[in-house]
Write a protein that holds these residues in place. Structure first.
Motif, mmCIF file in Angstrom:
data_model
loop_
_atom_site.group_PDB
_atom_site.id
_atom_site.type_symbol
_atom_site.label_atom_id
_atom_site.label_comp_id
_atom_site.label_asym_id
_atom_site.label_seq_id
_atom_site.Cartn_x
_atom_site.Cartn_y
_atom_site.Cartn_z
ATOM 1 N N LEU A 1 0.790 -1.236 0.000
ATOM 2 C CA LEU A 1 0.000 0.000 0.000
ATOM 3 C C LEU A 1 0.824 1.289 0.000
ATOM 4 O O LEU A 1 0.449 2.250 -0.687
ATOM 5 N N PRO A 2 1.924 1.399 0.761
ATOM 6 C CA PRO A 2 2.624 2.690 0.778
ATOM 7 C C PRO A 2 3.043 3.177 -0.607
ATOM 8 O O PRO A 2 2.978 4.381 -0.878
ATOM 9 N N ASP A 3 3.453 2.267 -1.477
ATOM 10 C CA ASP A 3 3.867 2.699 -2.815
ATOM 11 C C ASP A 3 2.698 3.186 -3.657
ATOM 12 O O ASP A 3 2.897 3.891 -4.652
ATOM 13 N N GLN A 4 1.497 2.807 -3.262
ATOM 14 C CA GLN A 4 0.310 3.170 -4.047
ATOM 15 C C GLN A 4 -0.436 4.366 -3.468
ATOM 16 O O GLN A 4 -1.344 4.895 -4.122
ATOM 17 N N ILE A 5 -0.127 4.743 -2.233
ATOM 18 C CA ILE A 5 -0.899 5.793 -1.547
ATOM 19 C C ILE A 5 0.074 6.840 -1.016
ATOM 20 O O ILE A 5 0.548 6.760 0.126
ATOM 21 N N PRO B 1 -9.656 9.439 3.511
ATOM 22 C CA PRO B 1 -10.281 8.593 2.475
ATOM 23 C C PRO B 1 -9.289 8.089 1.427
ATOM 24 O O PRO B 1 -9.492 7.012 0.853
ATOM 25 N N ALA B 2 -8.224 8.869 1.167
ATOM 26 C CA ALA B 2 -7.234 8.425 0.179
ATOM 27 C C ALA B 2 -6.607 7.105 0.604
ATOM 28 O O ALA B 2 -6.157 6.316 -0.240
ATOM 29 N N TYR B 3 -6.573 6.857 1.913
ATOM 30 C CA TYR B 3 -6.100 5.564 2.425
ATOM 31 C C TYR B 3 -7.267 4.586 2.612
ATOM 32 O O TYR B 3 -7.320 3.534 1.982
ATOM 33 N N LEU B 4 -8.207 4.951 3.490
ATOM 34 C CA LEU B 4 -9.238 3.977 3.884
ATOM 35 C C LEU B 4 -10.077 3.514 2.697
ATOM 36 O O LEU B 4 -10.469 2.349 2.640
ATOM 37 N N ASP B 5 -10.357 4.430 1.781
ATOM 38 C CA ASP B 5 -11.240 4.090 0.659
ATOM 39 C C ASP B 5 -10.467 3.798 -0.626
ATOM 40 O O ASP B 5 -11.072 3.653 -1.690
ATOM 41 N N HIS B 6 -9.141 3.713 -0.530
ATOM 42 C CA HIS B 6 -8.355 3.362 -1.721
ATOM 43 C C HIS B 6 -8.800 1.971 -2.210
ATOM 44 O O HIS B 6 -8.930 1.051 -1.414
#
Lengths: 113, 113
Positions: free
Chosen positions: A39-43, A77-82
């Protein structure tokens, strides 16, 4: 350190603690860890991202935790709803999860760096 | 980031999420915050210490959280069992607490700085 007015620019931490169902295996947990690692590389809104199994240092603990630092409440939301996070929750975490407690807190200014 | 061998020198994060009893007031929570604010100056093993009420960004969240970063698993007792922490738990938190979930996780090396 948290008594001030809530500023829209405040850095926040999302914390989630989990207990697993009794039938969850070590392989299931490894699959969760491997999925979350992507996830870190995508968010890019994730300023830091830490997660892992409970280390077994204290009796009565839950089984797993996630701590995500985000640059503002607006970026939660950029994290939780990714879509990838939602997929991991649905495919890897939900089938193994017994309980979950989540909280978002404001961090003091010095945590922003 | 958490698949490596567990090193005794690993930096760890202690996370705790709480829900309050229905009769807990804002003043009760402020008293918890003020009490916890005194701990970093008394516990040098705390590399960072963040806590606060849930920001109300998501439905179904718990009410309060603490995130404490410690320099090693061996230093967890210096925080959790510190007499002042034990007193705050007993006098301020336990009377207000409905549920608690705690986890300790290993942090990646870059979190040590």
């Amino acid at each position: 350190m948290h008594q001030g007015l809530r500023r829209l620019s405040a850095v926040i931490m999302h914390l989630a603690t989990f207990t697993w169902r009794p039938d969850v295996t070590n392989d299931d947990v490894v699959a969760v860890i491997e999925a979350l690692s992507s996830l870190p590389d995508q968010i890019p809104e994730l300023l830091s991202y830490s997660f892992g199994p409970d280390l077994g240092l204290r009796e009565g603990n839950a089984d797993f935790a996630v701590a995500a630092v985000l640059e503002s409440p607006q970026t939660l939301p950029a994290y939780l709803d990714h879509p990838e996070h939602v997929r991991i929750l649905s495919e890897f975490i939900a089938p193994s999860m017994a309980t979950r407690q989540a909280v978002q807190i404001e961090l003091p200014d010095e945590a922003a760096s």
